[in-house]
Design a protein around this motif. Structure first.
Motif, PDB file in Angstrom:
ATOM      1  N   PRO A   1     -89.876 -35.377  60.475  1.00 41.44           N
ATOM      2  CA  PRO A   1     -90.908 -34.823  61.254  1.00 41.44           C
ATOM      3  C   PRO A   1     -92.363 -35.446  62.130  1.00 41.44           C
ATOM      4  CG  PRO A   1     -90.822 -34.307  59.243  1.00 41.44           C
ATOM      5  CD  PRO A   1     -89.965 -35.612  59.588  1.00 41.44           C
ATOM      6  N   LYS A   2     -92.726 -35.557  63.397  1.00 39.67           N
ATOM      7  CA  LYS A   2     -93.096 -36.460  64.018  1.00 39.67           C
ATOM      8  C   LYS A   2     -94.266 -36.092  63.773  1.00 39.67           C
ATOM      9  CE  LYS A   2     -89.213 -35.904  66.442  1.00 39.67           C
ATOM     10  NZ  LYS A   2     -88.020 -35.079  65.762  1.00 39.67           N
ATOM     11  N   ILE A   3     -94.783 -35.429  63.376  1.00 41.25           N
ATOM     12  CA  ILE A   3     -96.227 -35.899  63.372  1.00 41.25           C
ATOM     13  C   ILE A   3     -96.451 -36.972  61.548  1.00 41.25           C
ATOM     14  CG2 ILE A   3     -95.746 -34.334  60.343  1.00 41.25           C
ATOM     15  CD1 ILE A   3     -98.444 -34.066  62.733  1.00 41.25           C
ATOM     16  N   ILE A   4     -95.292 -37.464  61.265  1.00 42.38           N
ATOM     17  CA  ILE A   4     -96.224 -38.454  60.559  1.00 42.38           C
ATOM     18  C   ILE A   4     -96.253 -39.552  61.331  1.00 42.38           C
ATOM     19  CG2 ILE A   4     -94.290 -37.811  58.841  1.00 42.38           C
ATOM     20  CD1 ILE A   4     -92.078 -40.862  59.507  1.00 42.38           C
ATOM     21  N   LEU A   5     -95.943 -39.498  62.649  1.00 41.83           N
ATOM     22  CA  LEU A   5     -96.869 -40.663  63.584  1.00 41.83           C
ATOM     23  C   LEU A   5     -97.814 -40.362  64.461  1.00 41.83           C
ATOM     24  CD1 LEU A   5     -92.940 -40.841  66.328  1.00 41.83           C
ATOM     25  CD2 LEU A   5     -94.014 -42.603  64.377  1.00 41.83           C
ATOM     26  N   TYR A   6     -98.267 -39.486  63.709  1.00 41.17           N
ATOM     27  CA  TYR A   6     -99.885 -39.174  64.567  1.00 41.17           C
ATOM     28  C   TYR A   6    -100.776 -39.989  64.483  1.00 41.17           C
ATOM     29  CZ  TYR A   6    -102.943 -35.743  66.549  1.00 41.17           C
ATOM     30  OH  TYR A   6    -104.524 -35.138  67.244  1.00 41.17           O
ATOM     31  N   PRO A   7    -100.681 -40.112  62.658  1.00 43.41           N
ATOM     32  CA  PRO A   7    -101.811 -41.515  62.463  1.00 43.41           C
ATOM     33  C   PRO A   7    -102.046 -42.639  63.770  1.00 43.41           C
ATOM     34  CG  PRO A   7    -100.702 -40.429  60.341  1.00 43.41           C
ATOM     35  CD  PRO A   7    -100.162 -39.772  61.627  1.00 43.41           C
ATOM     36  N   ILE A   8    -100.903 -42.982  63.970  1.00 48.67           N
ATOM     37  CA  ILE A   8    -100.570 -44.081  63.946  1.00 48.67           C
ATOM     38  C   ILE A   8    -101.089 -43.896  66.113  1.00 48.67           C
ATOM     39  CG2 ILE A   8     -98.856 -45.599  65.688  1.00 48.67           C
ATOM     40  CD1 ILE A   8     -96.821 -45.235  62.861  1.00 48.67           C
ATOM     41  N   PHE A   9    -100.761 -42.453  66.546  1.00 44.58           N
ATOM     42  CA  PHE A   9    -101.314 -42.410  67.991  1.00 44.58           C
ATOM     43  C   PHE A   9    -102.443 -42.167  68.330  1.00 44.58           C
ATOM     44  CE2 PHE A   9     -96.781 -40.059  68.491  1.00 44.58           C
ATOM     45  CZ  PHE A   9     -95.797 -41.122  69.142  1.00 44.58           C
ATOM     46  N   LEU A  10    -103.399 -42.013  66.839  1.00 46.97           N
ATOM     47  CA  LEU A  10    -104.965 -41.580  66.668  1.00 46.97           C
ATOM     48  C   LEU A  10    -105.284 -42.851  66.677  1.00 46.97           C
ATOM     49  CD1 LEU A  10    -105.029 -38.987  64.564  1.00 46.97           C
ATOM     50  CD2 LEU A  10    -106.195 -38.396  66.504  1.00 46.97           C
ATOM     51  N   MET A  11    -104.394 -43.880  65.722  1.00 48.17           N
ATOM     52  CA  MET A  11    -105.344 -45.255  65.919  1.00 48.17           C
ATOM     53  C   MET A  11    -104.922 -46.223  67.130  1.00 48.17           C
ATOM     54  SD  MET A  11    -105.378 -46.694  62.140  1.00 48.17           S
ATOM     55  CE  MET A  11    -103.279 -46.817  62.485  1.00 48.17           C
ATOM     56  N   MET A  12    -103.956 -45.419  68.091  1.00 46.49           N
ATOM     57  CA  MET A  12    -103.762 -46.439  69.476  1.00 46.49           C
ATOM     58  C   MET A  12    -104.451 -45.919  70.402  1.00 46.49           C
ATOM     59  SD  MET A  12     -99.910 -47.593  68.327  1.00 46.49           S
ATOM     60  CE  MET A  12     -99.628 -47.186  70.214  1.00 46.49           C
ATOM     61  N   LEU A  13    -104.116 -44.420  70.337  1.00 42.61           N
ATOM     62  CA  LEU A  13    -104.517 -43.375  71.781  1.00 42.61           C
ATOM     63  C   LEU A  13    -106.094 -42.835  71.766  1.00 42.61           C
ATOM     64  CD1 LEU A  13    -101.193 -42.722  72.623  1.00 42.61           C
ATOM     65  CD2 LEU A  13    -102.339 -44.187  73.529  1.00 42.61           C
ATOM     66  N   GLY A  14    -106.224 -42.969  70.404  1.00 41.38           N
ATOM     67  CA  GLY A  14    -107.677 -42.061  70.414  1.00 41.38           C
ATOM     68  C   GLY A  14    -107.603 -40.814  69.932  1.00 41.38           C
ATOM     69  N   ALA A  15    -108.942 -39.876  69.851  1.00 37.87           N
ATOM     70  CA  ALA A  15    -108.440 -38.865  69.252  1.00 37.87           C
ATOM     71  C   ALA A  15    -108.369 -37.510  70.676  1.00 37.87           C
ATOM     72  CB  ALA A  15    -109.977 -38.702  68.435  1.00 37.87           C
ATOM     73  N   LYS A  16    -108.544 -37.531  71.572  1.00 36.82           N
ATOM     74  CA  LYS A  16    -108.616 -36.965  72.856  1.00 36.82           C
ATOM     75  C   LYS A  16    -106.992 -36.959  73.035  1.00 36.82           C
ATOM     76  CE  LYS A  16    -113.135 -38.241  74.761  1.00 36.82           C
ATOM     77  NZ  LYS A  16    -113.525 -38.766  75.219  1.00 36.82           N
ATOM     78  N   PHE A  17    -106.963 -36.458  74.266  1.00 33.60           N
ATOM     79  CA  PHE A  17    -105.479 -36.090  75.314  1.00 33.60           C
ATOM     80  C   PHE A  17    -104.344 -36.984  74.966  1.00 33.60           C
ATOM     81  CE2 PHE A  17    -108.413 -34.401  79.477  1.00 33.60           C
ATOM     82  CZ  PHE A  17    -109.164 -33.045  78.032  1.00 33.60           C
ATOM     83  N   GLU A  18    -104.997 -37.944  75.130  1.00 34.50           N
ATOM     84  CA  GLU A  18    -103.911 -38.568  75.050  1.00 34.50           C
ATOM     85  C   GLU A  18    -102.499 -38.680  73.024  1.00 34.50           C
ATOM     86  OE1 GLU A  18    -106.083 -39.859  75.921  1.00 34.50           O
ATOM     87  OE2 GLU A  18    -106.508 -39.749  77.697  1.00 34.50           O
TER      88      GLU A  18
END
Ligand SMILES: Nc1ncnc2c1ncn2[C@@H]1O[C@H](COP(=O)(O)OP(=O)(O)OP(=O)(O)O)[C@@H](O)[C@H]1O
Ligand SMILES: [Mg+2]
Lengths: 251, 261
Positions: free
Chosen positions: A105-122
């Motif tokens: 499930p790709k959602i497990i990567l979401y915390p990483i994306f949030l930290m790296m790319l912020g809470a906006k669109f990216e």
């Protein structure tokens, strides 16, 4: 009754029947009282979201995230997929990795994306992108590996460059399966983007659904769900139309 | 003619697939404007040999020379018509024939002109814009022939190009092929399993043994050119066909047993 209208009538009838069962459950007040609103209430809320223009910025945000993520995934996925399909060695090495990762499930990567790319669109684009990547790359790999070798020989025999072979042989001969992968990828991109919005965000369809939920504005929540469904369905429908046109060029 | 340097020479070519020797030490010289046929039982390595010459398949040993130069890869003066169906299903007849010219950056107008002329030669007028799915097997093969011919390669390798055609079309197209060869001065190496066809078209017929393929004999066809299909009626024609069959019979039986195993 011809071949087109009959299935359509059955489909419409099925939808109507489901709506009637839904409405009957609501009216009877036997099940889910208070958490399943009447269809009329949902329609009213949906109309309000549309007529006030409230929904549109969120719709755009979600589409933007999904489309950008999808576009990146498509470019990478098709190029990598065809490379893997062409090179048996690369395929043997990387295909298992891709398959394992595809099943995660790709959602497990979401915390990483949030930290790296912020809470906006990216961060949602990234979610859309990884979600779309796998169906696209897998379909492109299988399609390219299944190309009849004779076509490659023909291209080679007239001195085609690798680039020409890619654009004139690999792309057209894998068009349909690659496009199928893109259709699945598009659906996955919306899932990824909206999943991200549901968790952490301040805009998008996922955001207004979870907002309505948090504030217990139930008809509004259903209305947003319904509109999300219509968006996904129309994108898929558009791609179905496109693939019907592509069929002419493929085989 | 035979004293001039050969335009194509293969020297001691062998090809081993895992567990199978397909070709065993084949050497052959083909001179400019010559039409040489290769005939041999099924599975004796004819396609393998042609693809090696075209630079599409790695050889185990031996060398290929074109105009005296050793070549290891594909070569601009070689064109090939494959045995199996090879035209692109996503391209129309015209687009298929234009493929090679397009890869070479020939202008659209010139591509069109050359391809249309080729379409007339192979008798596909009216089918320019059809896709392969709408063509018969013989028509598809004619598209493949046109696609190779339109490039006007100096050396044309043809792997049973008329295999999918009926006898009449085969004879007529053979005649046409000789006419084109005459016109553009091509050298043709032609694989066939049809003895009559080999004699109708060739200057020499090379008979290959059952696997592993070796050259068993080379027969010269001393029928003067230009030839039409009327040579079939010559007494000499029948004698040559008989001679080749006597050489081939034993090999065909052997080849048949190999595949039956
Ligand atoms: N890729 C391959 N791997 C292993 N063996 C192969 C391969 N291709 C061909 N062979 C074997 O090599 C031999 C020669 O094959 P080839 O296709 O050259 O025969 P051919 O003379 O063209 O036969 P036909 O007249 O039936 O077309 C056959 O025994 C075949 O089984
Ligand atoms: Mg063959």
């Amino acid at each position: 009754m011809n071949r087109v209208t009959k299935p359509f009538l059955i489909q419409a009838g099925t939808v109507l029947l489901c709506m009637m069962i839904w409405e009957a459950i609501v009216e009877s007040r036997l099940l889910f009282e208070g958490i399943v609103p009447s269809i009329f209430e949902i329609m009213k809320a949906a109309w309000l979201q549309i007529s006030t223009g409230f929904i549109f910025p969120h719709l755009l945000v979600t589409m933007y995230e999904a489309f950008v993520g999808f576009a990146l995934a498509a470019c990478l996925g098709i190029a990598i997929g065809i490379a893997l399909g062409v090179e048996p060695f690369l395929r043997r090495v990387f295909e298992p990795l891709i398959l394992y990762f595809a099943a995660t499930p790709k959602i497990i990567l979401y915390p990483i994306f949030l930290m790296m790319l912020g809470a906006k669109f990216e961060s949602k684009m990234a979610m859309a992108g990884v979600s779309a990547f796998f169906p696209i790359v897998i379909n492109a790999t299988v399609a390219a590996a299944g190309i009849d070798r004779i076509f490659i020989k023909v291209a080679k025999s007239v001195g085609a460059s690798s680039f020409q072979t890619f654009t004139r042989v690999y792309l057209p001969s894998t068009l349909l399966p690659v496009f199928t992968g893109m259709r699945l990828g598009m659906g996955a991109a919306f899932v990824g983007a909206i999943l991200g919005e549901l968790k952490v965000s301040n805009a998008g369809l996922g955001f207004i659904i979870i907002q309505a939920f948090n504030h217990f504005r139930i008809p509004e929540m259903y209305a947003s769900i319904l509109l999300t469904f219509f968006l996904a369905a129309s994108v898929n429908f558009a791609m179905t139309l496109m693939s019907a046109r592509l069929r002419r060029f493929a085989y | 003619m035979k004293d001039s340097a050969p335009i194509l020479e293969i020297r001691n070519i062998s090809k081993e697939y895992p567990g199978v020797t397909a070709i065993d030490n084949v050497s052959l010289k083909v001179h400019q404007h010559e039409f040489v046929s290769i005939i041999g039982p099924s599975g004796c390595g004819k396609s393998t040999l042609l693809e090696i010459i075209a630079g599409l398949l790695a050889k185990t040993s031996g060398e290929v020379f074109i105009k005296g130069h050793a070549v290891k890869n594909t070569h601009a003066s070689i064109g090939i018509v494959f045995q199996q169906e090879s035209i692109f299903p996503w391209r129309s007849t015209l687009e298929n024939i234009e493929f090679g010219l397009e890869m070479h950056g020939v202008s659209k107008q010139e591509r069109r002109n050359k391809s249309r002329r080729m379409i007339e030669i192979v008798g596909l007028q009216g089918f320019e814009d059809r896709y392969p799915g709408e063509l018969s097997g013989g028509m598809k093969q004619r598209v493949a022939i046109a696609r190779a011919l339109v490039m006007e390669p100096e050396i044309l390798l043809m792997d049973e190009p008329f295999g999918a055609l009926d006898e009449q079309t085969r004879i007529i197209l053979g005649e046409e092929l000789l006419r084109i060869q005459q016109e553009i001065g091509q050298t043709i190496l032609f694989v066939t399993h049809n003895i009559h066809e080999a004699v109708q078209l060739s200057d020499r017929v090379v008979v290959i043994t059952a696997r592993p393929g070796k050259i068993k004999a080379t027969i010269s066809v001393d029928i003067e050119r230009p030839r039409t299909s009327e040579v079939i009626a010559l007494e000499k024609f029948g004698k040559l066909v008989g001679k080749i069959w006597m050489l081939l019979r034993e090999e065909s039986l052997k080849g048949f047993k190999q595949t039956a195993l």
